[in-house]
Design a protein around this motif. Structure first.
Motif, short mmCIF file in Angstrom:
data_model
loop_
_atom_site.label_atom_id
_atom_site.label_comp_id
_atom_site.label_asym_id
_atom_site.label_seq_id
_atom_site.Cartn_x
_atom_site.Cartn_y
_atom_site.Cartn_z
N TRP A 79 -8.41 -4.25 -8.04
CA TRP A 79 -8.02 -3.28 -7.22
C TRP A 79 -6.61 -2.54 -8.19
N ARG A 80 -6.30 -2.91 -9.37
CA ARG A 80 -4.98 -2.18 -10.17
C ARG A 80 -5.96 -1.03 -10.19
N ALA A 81 -6.71 -1.08 -10.84
CA ALA A 81 -7.97 -0.81 -11.81
C ALA A 81 -8.23 0.90 -10.30
N GLN A 82 -8.15 0.43 -9.84
CA GLN A 82 -9.20 1.59 -8.57
C GLN A 82 -7.78 2.16 -7.88
N GLU A 83 -6.70 1.23 -8.12
CA GLU A 83 -5.61 2.15 -7.63
C GLU A 83 -5.00 3.30 -8.97
N ARG A 84 -4.79 2.71 -9.81
CA ARG A 84 -4.91 4.00 -11.24
C ARG A 84 -5.88 5.00 -10.76
N GLU A 85 -6.77 5.41 -10.60
CA GLU A 85 -7.57 5.54 -10.44
C GLU A 85 -7.83 6.93 -9.53
N ASP A 86 -7.14 6.13 -7.93
CA ASP A 86 -6.40 6.83 -7.19
C ASP A 86 -5.81 8.01 -7.22
N ARG A 87 -4.46 7.00 -7.94
CA ARG A 87 -3.46 7.67 -7.86
C ARG A 87 -3.47 8.90 -9.12
N LEU A 116 -8.32 -3.42 6.67
CA LEU A 116 -8.57 -4.56 5.27
C LEU A 116 -8.60 -2.98 4.37
N ALA A 117 -10.82 -3.14 4.86
CA ALA A 117 -11.45 -2.07 3.86
C ALA A 117 -11.12 -1.17 3.30
N ARG A 118 -10.48 -0.39 5.37
CA ARG A 118 -10.46 1.31 5.13
C ARG A 118 -8.67 1.65 3.54
N LEU A 119 -8.39 0.35 3.58
CA LEU A 119 -6.81 0.44 3.01
C LEU A 119 -6.67 1.33 1.79
N ARG A 120 -6.37 2.10 0.99
CA ARG A 120 -5.74 1.98 -0.18
C ARG A 120 -5.74 0.19 -0.96
N PRO A 121 -6.51 0.74 -2.13
CA PRO A 121 -7.00 -0.74 -3.11
C PRO A 121 -5.20 -1.35 -3.45
N GLN A 122 -4.38 -0.47 -3.52
CA GLN A 122 -2.70 -1.38 -3.58
C GLN A 122 -1.91 -1.91 -2.53
N HIS A 123 -2.53 -1.82 -1.09
CA HIS A 123 -2.21 -2.09 0.47
C HIS A 123 -3.45 -3.09 0.42
N ARG A 124 -4.32 -3.39 0.57
CA ARG A 124 -5.36 -4.54 0.32
C ARG A 124 -5.44 -5.74 -1.27
N ALA A 125 -4.79 -5.29 -1.99
CA ALA A 125 -4.33 -6.68 -3.08
C ALA A 125 -3.21 -7.28 -2.55
N ALA A 126 -2.45 -6.31 -1.90
CA ALA A 126 -0.84 -7.16 -1.19
C ALA A 126 -1.36 -8.17 -0.37
N LEU A 127 -2.17 -7.38 0.57
CA LEU A 127 -2.01 -7.59 1.88
C LEU A 127 -3.13 -9.11 1.55
N THR A 128 -4.39 -9.09 1.05
CA THR A 128 -4.86 -9.94 0.64
C THR A 128 -4.44 -10.78 -0.15
N LEU A 129 -3.68 -11.15 -1.18
CA LEU A 129 -2.80 -11.98 -1.57
C LEU A 129 -1.65 -13.14 -0.85
N VAL A 137 5.50 -13.39 -2.40
CA VAL A 137 5.66 -12.62 -3.00
C VAL A 137 5.98 -12.91 -4.57
N PRO A 138 6.91 -13.52 -5.17
CA PRO A 138 7.08 -13.89 -5.99
C PRO A 138 5.19 -13.75 -6.46
N GLU A 139 5.04 -14.11 -6.24
CA GLU A 139 3.44 -14.37 -6.94
C GLU A 139 2.58 -13.22 -6.59
N VAL A 140 2.09 -12.74 -5.32
CA VAL A 140 2.13 -11.40 -5.34
C VAL A 140 2.24 -10.44 -6.54
N ALA A 141 3.67 -10.20 -6.49
CA ALA A 141 4.12 -9.33 -7.81
C ALA A 141 3.21 -10.13 -9.23
N GLU A 142 3.55 -11.10 -9.28
CA GLU A 142 3.03 -11.84 -10.87
C GLU A 142 1.48 -10.83 -10.67
#
Length: 174
Positions: A79-87, A116-129, A137-142
């Motif tokens: 998801w991080r890599a996909q978000e970097r690409e989207d950015r 969820l599948a239609r959201l941006r990867p960073q949003h999907r990752a945050a909500l899923t985690l 929230v600190p674990e999601v941040a990590e």
């Protein structure tokens, strides 16, 4: 002269349980990403990463929970890599709503997965985690390699985008 001691390869423990845990790891990933091809790729990456990790000195014993943890990291990395690409492709500035979100509605599970599948990867990752995996929230941040404050702001924007799509007000997903 003493013969050198041969230490058994810890990857054999992984190999012995591979067939039993493969469906669990794949199921975990598929339920979070909703894409069979991606889940298969991430499952493969999970087991390859596990082989390397279990051979390191001081590695924890191979277990299903340990493999699910590796899978969670692989999914977050994706998801991080996909978000970097989207950015890189996105020219619009990501302006978010920073207010507290009191939305407490019961959601239809199938519709929620579609949204969820239609959201941006960073949003999907945050909500899923946060909400599917139940991480703090600190674990999601990590997992997302963000500060806690940035993660809180991301969660606010992600919930807003989710609600907008869920309620059919699809102007923008940021």
């Amino acid at each position: 002269m003493t013969e050198p001691r041969i230490r058994p390869d810890p990857a054999f423990a992984l190999l012995s349980m591979y067939e039993d845990v493969l469906p669990e790891v794949y199921g975990y990933l598929l339920s979070r990403c909703g894409n069979r091809t991606l889940a298969e790729e991430l499952t493969s990456e999970t087991f390859l990463g596990a082989v390397s990790a279990c051979r390191r000195p001081g590695a924890p014993p191979v277990s299903t929970g340990w493999l699910i943890g590796i899978a969670r990291h692989k999914l977050a990395d994706h998801w991080r890599a996909q978000e970097r690409e989207d950015r890189k492709l996105r020219l619009v500035h990501d302006a978010g709503d920073e207010r507290v979100d009191p939305w407490e509605a019961e959601l239809d599970a199938l519709r929620a997965r579609q949204v969820l599948a239609r959201l941006r990867p960073q949003h999907r990752a945050a909500l899923t985690l946060r909400y599917l995996d139940g991480l703090s929230v600190p674990e999601v941040a990590e997992h997302l390699a963000r500060t806690v404050h940035a993660t809180e702001a991301l969660l606010v924007r992600a919930r807003t985008a989710f609600r907008r799509h869920y309620e059919g007000k699809e102007g923008s997903d940021d």
